[in-house]
Design a protein around this motif. Structure first.
Motif, PDB file in Angstrom:
ATOM      1  N   THR A 780       1.782  -6.413   6.992  1.00  0.00           N
ATOM      2  CA  THR A 780       2.250  -6.691   5.638  1.00  0.00           C
ATOM      3  C   THR A 780       2.918  -5.469   5.013  1.00  0.00           C
ATOM      4  O   THR A 780       3.860  -5.600   4.233  1.00  0.00           O
ATOM      5  CB  THR A 780       1.083  -7.168   4.759  1.00  0.00           C
ATOM      6  N   ARG A 783       6.348  -5.439   6.335  1.00  0.00           N
ATOM      7  CA  ARG A 783       7.139  -6.445   5.625  1.00  0.00           C
ATOM      8  C   ARG A 783       7.608  -5.903   4.274  1.00  0.00           C
ATOM      9  O   ARG A 783       8.761  -6.092   3.872  1.00  0.00           O
ATOM     10  CB  ARG A 783       6.288  -7.702   5.432  1.00  0.00           C
ATOM     11  N   ARG A 787      11.504  -5.324   3.067  1.00  0.00           N
ATOM     12  CA  ARG A 787      12.077  -5.939   1.871  1.00  0.00           C
ATOM     13  C   ARG A 787      12.542  -4.886   0.872  1.00  0.00           C
ATOM     14  O   ARG A 787      13.410  -5.157   0.040  1.00  0.00           O
ATOM     15  CB  ARG A 787      11.066  -6.880   1.222  1.00  0.00           C
ATOM     16  N   GLU A 820       6.414 -10.857  11.605  1.00  0.00           N
ATOM     17  CA  GLU A 820       7.080  -9.747  10.925  1.00  0.00           C
ATOM     18  C   GLU A 820       8.176  -9.142  11.804  1.00  0.00           C
ATOM     19  O   GLU A 820       9.210  -8.706  11.298  1.00  0.00           O
ATOM     20  CB  GLU A 820       6.052  -8.675  10.536  1.00  0.00           C
ATOM     21  N   ALA A 895      11.796 -15.217   5.100  1.00  0.00           N
ATOM     22  CA  ALA A 895      11.471 -14.516   6.348  1.00  0.00           C
ATOM     23  C   ALA A 895      11.350 -15.493   7.484  1.00  0.00           C
ATOM     24  O   ALA A 895      11.256 -15.084   8.606  1.00  0.00           O
ATOM     25  CB  ALA A 895      10.178 -13.724   6.175  1.00  0.00           C
TER      26      ALA A 895
END
Length: 895
Positions: A780, A783, A787, A820, A895
């Protein structure tokens, strides 16, 4: 003429006069050639190194001009033309540095290092070479500190502190600083270093400390707070061993028991591993894994993990009783890792250097006796008998210390008389001298002290005061140096030196009662640990379990080997969730053995009913003590319960092994549905399975375990309702890891349903987890970095997580990583993303659901890979992309 690159690009005459080397571009040309002195560099390669991806059309002619200018300054013969290549024929400081590194002379390498290579020069295409040289230098620095630390721990603290501050991710330097602080009596400061470095690793890189730093912490905790005593009379031996380690990858200290091999080896630094607590050669890797905090995983051997940890020195103590296993392990790691072993005989491995540890000389023997005697009796004053007494004891440190511990009741002259009778009659062998000295000390104990001394030999690892009912007798044994004591992180801990333990063990004819008492102590301790693990004290519980583990392992093995299945169950059940939470796969091995024997053993429960009437043997709240099995009294529930953890072990390692056959029961149906990844079957059997489990913590855990599988089956409403309730419970009562897992699950559920998951992931990231916890945090975080436009950071984080999964064997998490990976590579590397999408589509229900809901605009007809293959493939892509990805805007869309 000499060329310098370390600390900046420069040239000097043999007399030290500086030479003008022209413009910055000419300096880049010189630097490129000097990084490979004596080797022809093709013109095309030089152009790439000097101008990068966008060279001018006149680059070839410009290169010729720069070479011509350099020849004017350095001499016509300095740069030779070799076909379509150029070669520098001038000595460089980099060459000299690398020569010392290759020769293993870390001190000389550090001495010639002049600073950051190419300092002040803008040469992006040479950055990789600069990084490589700096890495070589830091490796040499670590080796040099390892050499200097034993003799002068206080003198290196300042330098090491500066290095650790400047290079906070170099765990080897931090471990050395911790060792130096500990050996100067600064245990609290040593632990503070660990916490500081750990915070940096977690906050900045999203990774937990590796085995090397964890081992340093454990060793400080295990021996705190007393710093090691000065090695009396061993300066020459320290120098001999240090020199042997400089030139040989394996050094073995040999000599009789009690001669001081262990103390000498521990003074050399490195990661210390005692093999005293194991009995089989096959257990050597497991002992190393325990010491380094490595959890054994499928596909990754302990030896491979040790090599990956880049230890500067591995110390294996007490190898003689597991010589074959120790030799095999050393042979598997000794090329990249230096090994120092202690044994009564050589290991007989390639490139081994043997150092015989000799007795202390007369002066050192007397000094040691006086120091230990004053510690035992502050009023002690030596006399002329001490020198003869030490001579009688052959200068063997352990024998001298045992005699000195008796000065309260026996003055030196009396000791001399008694020892003359007790020692000399056995002959001159040093082995017999040590045994005779121990025998003499043993004979002076009371019968009660002798009995306790022998019973304690079953504890190969440290134990606390609660293990002994006769605490006053234990205190007497400590005063007489028959048992040692130290203050650990959770209180005082006791243990016996190995020669003493072996002697005591040889006198313990009936081991059954002593082993039963040790198992009873483990039962009490593991129950306390289980309470901590199931609540807000989970972090402390993990630490206490690590300390208890060697004794717990011994107790479980004894229970299983003696056929006492109820005892084995009671020992393992309080900590069974450590298999999925922290990856202790040994629990899965025990579970399989329990499955295989539980049916027969439980049919004989009445025969062993005497166990249920001994409050010292089993805790009052134990399900064994109450006469029930905690699963409604149904005998089939016990094999079914252990089948759950066999299934978890197999799933964690993506093993397709067939589960053992057990009677039909809700728990066995649950285990088979979980192992097969059948979300609908899990949802169907879950209520009955949960109803058969009374322990609240295990109930919650079994409710949590199938959530990922349920997501794959599309049971979003069920997962959201159930896991949200669990998360609320864990927020108030713990444990932190289950709260973290619940929040991660809710985050992925939100993602699958097209909702924003960040609130769940952010809260999950803020939960403080015990070291070694299996977590998806890094995916995460990757990710989030992606972003935010930082593709390089996303590659780094995801790559680090893949490395961790491969190291720990938790390959079942590959499908989460794949989600991911595809998100951050489909724009820049669509071919690689499509390859992983092919894996994801075939990676069970979770992977198929993720592929259908989270990946748009990308198609594939590529065949699937298994979990491990997918992780290895993603690692290769991420490794190649680290540092080259730069920062770029992520593509628009989901995503």
């Amino acid at each position: 003429m000499r060329i310098g690159l370390l600390g900046g690009v420069r040239a000097t005459t043999d007399d030290g006069e500086p030479v003008d080397i022209g413009s910055p571009r000419s300096q880049v040309v010189l630097a490129a050639l000097a990084l490979s002195p004596g080797m022809p560099l093709p013109v095309s390669r030089l152009i790439d190194l000097v101008w990068g991806d966008a060279p001018p059309s006149t680059a070839g002619k410009a290169l010729q001009w720069h070479v011509a200018q350099l020849r004017k300054s350095l001499g016509a013969d300095a740069i030779a033309r070799v076909g379509a290549a150029y070669r520098l024929d001038v000595p460089t400081d980099v060459s000299l540095f690398l020569e010392h590194v290759r020769a293993g002379d870390a001190a000389a390498a550090v001495a010639v290092w002049g600073g950051v290579p190419l300092a002040g020069l803008v040469a992006p295409e040479l950055d990789a070479a600069v990084v490589s040289l700096t890495e070589e230098w830091l490796g040499a620095v670590e080796k040099d500190f390892s050499r200097r630390l034993p003799a002068e721990p206080g003198a290196v603290v300042g330098e090491l502190s500066a290095f650790v501050s400047e290079h906070p991710t170099r765990e080897g330097l931090a471990a050395l600083l911790m060792t130096a602080l500990y050996r100067t009596g600064r245990q609290a400061d040593a632990l503070a270093v660990y916490q500081r470095v750990r915070r940096h690793l977690v906050d900045e890189l999203g990774v937990e400390p590796g085995p090397l730093l964890r081992a340093a912490e454990q060793q400080v905790l295990a021996h705190a707070p007393v710093a090691r005593p000065v090695l009396i009379g061993r300066d020459a031996d320290l120098a001999r061993v240090a020199e042997a380690l400089r030139v040989a990858p394996v050094v073995t200290l040999v000599g009789p028991g009690g001669i001081g091999k262990t103390r000498l080896a521990s003074a050399l630094g490195g990661v210390f591993v005692s093999l005293a607590e194991i009995t089989s050669s096959a257990d050597v890797p497991r002992a190393v894994a325990d010491a380094l905090g490595i959890v054994e995983r499928p596909g990754v051997s302990v030896a491979q993990a040790v090599v990956a940890a880049r230890l500067s020195l591995l110390v294996l103590d007490n190898c003689e009783h597991v010589l074959d296993g120790a030799a095999a392990f050393v042979a598997s790691v000794s090329a990249p890792v230096r090994v120092l072993a202690t044994s009564r005989e050589r290991l007989s491995v390639a490139d081994e250097r043997v150092v015989v540890v000799e007795p202390l000389d007369a002066a050192a023997s007397v000094e040691l006796f006086d120091v230990r005697a004053r510690a035992a009796d502050p009023s002690y004053s030596g006399d002329g008998s001490v020198a003869e007494l030490c001579r009688l004891l052959d200068g063997i440190p352990l024998a001298i210390e045992l005699a000195a511990a008796r000065v309260r009741s026996h003055r030196p002259a009396e000791l001399l008389t008694r020892l003359d009778i007790g020692v000399r009659r056995t002959g001159a062998s040093r082995h017999r001298t040590v045994r005779s000295a121990i025998q003499w000390s043993y004979d002076l104990l009371t019968s009660a002290e002798q009995e306790l001394f022998c019973r304690l030999s079953v504890f190969a690892a440290p134990f606390d005061l609660g293990a002994v009912a006769e605490d006053h007798l234990l205190g007497d044994l400590v005063e007489r140096s028959m048992v040692s004591v130290h203050d650990g992180p959770f209180g005082r801990r006791f243990r016996m030196l190995e020669p003493l333990r072996q002697f005591a063990s040889s006198l313990l004819l009936d081991r059954g009662p002593a082993l039963a008492a040790q198992a009873s102590w483990c039962l009490r301790r593991v129950a306390e640990v289980g309470e901590l693990l199931s609540g807000p004290g989970e972090v402390e519980g993990v630490g206490r379990l690590a300390e208890l583990w060697p004794n717990l392992r011994a107790a479980v093995e004894w229970a299983l080997e003696s056929g006492d299945v109820p005892l084995a169950e009671a020992l393992v059940r309080p900590v069974v969730t450590e298999l999925p939470l922290r990856g202790r796969r040994e629990i899965g091995d025990w579970a399989e053995r329990l499955v295989q024997t539980a049916q027969t053993a439980h049919g004989q429960r009445a025969v062993r009913s005497h166990h249920t009437h001994d409050p010292g043997r089993v805790p009052p709240n134990s399900t064994i003590a109450s006469g029930s099995d905690s699963f409604g009294g149904r005998e089939a529930g016990l094999p079914g319960f252990w089948l759950v953890w066999v299934a978890e072990r197999n799933v964690q390692g993506s093993s397709s092994a067939t589960l053992p056959e057990v009677p039909d029961h809700p728990l066995s149906r649950y285990a088979r549905a979980y192992a097969s990844g059948d979300g609908l079957a899990l949802a169907e059997c879950l209520p009955e399975a949960l109803a058969s489990v009374d322990e609240p913590h295990l109930h919650s855990f079994l409710e949590m375990m199938p959530s990922g599988t349920s997501l794959g089956a599309g049971l979003f409403e069920l997962v959201d309702h159930r896991v949200a309730a669990l998360a609320e419970r864990f927020r108030s009562t713990g444990p932190p890891t289950l709260l973290h897992w619940a929040l991660q699950t809710l985050g992925y559920s939100a993602m699958f349903q097209g909702r924003a998951p960040d609130a769940f992931f952010d809260e999950a990231a803020d939960v403080e987890l015990p070291p070694g916890t299996l977590s998806a945090n890094k995916t995460t975080e990757a990710r989030r970095a992606f972003r935010g436009g930082d593709l390089s950071r996303a590659f780094e984080l995801l790559g680090a997580h893949v490395d961790e999964l491969l190291e720990t064997g938790n390959v079942v998490a590959a499908s989460v990583v794949a989600v991911e990976f595809i998100a951050i590579t489909r724009d820049s590397r669509p071919g690689e993303a499509a390859r992983v999408l092919g894996y994801l589509k075939h990676a069970g229900d979770f992977g198929a659901m993720a592929a259908a809901n989270l990946v748009e605009g990308l198609t594939t007809d590529l065949p699937g890979m298994d979990d491990r293959e997918a992780l290895l493939y993603m690692r290769s892509v991420l490794s190649a992309g680290r540092g080259r990805s730069g920062s770029r805007r992520p593509p628009a869309g989901p995503a």
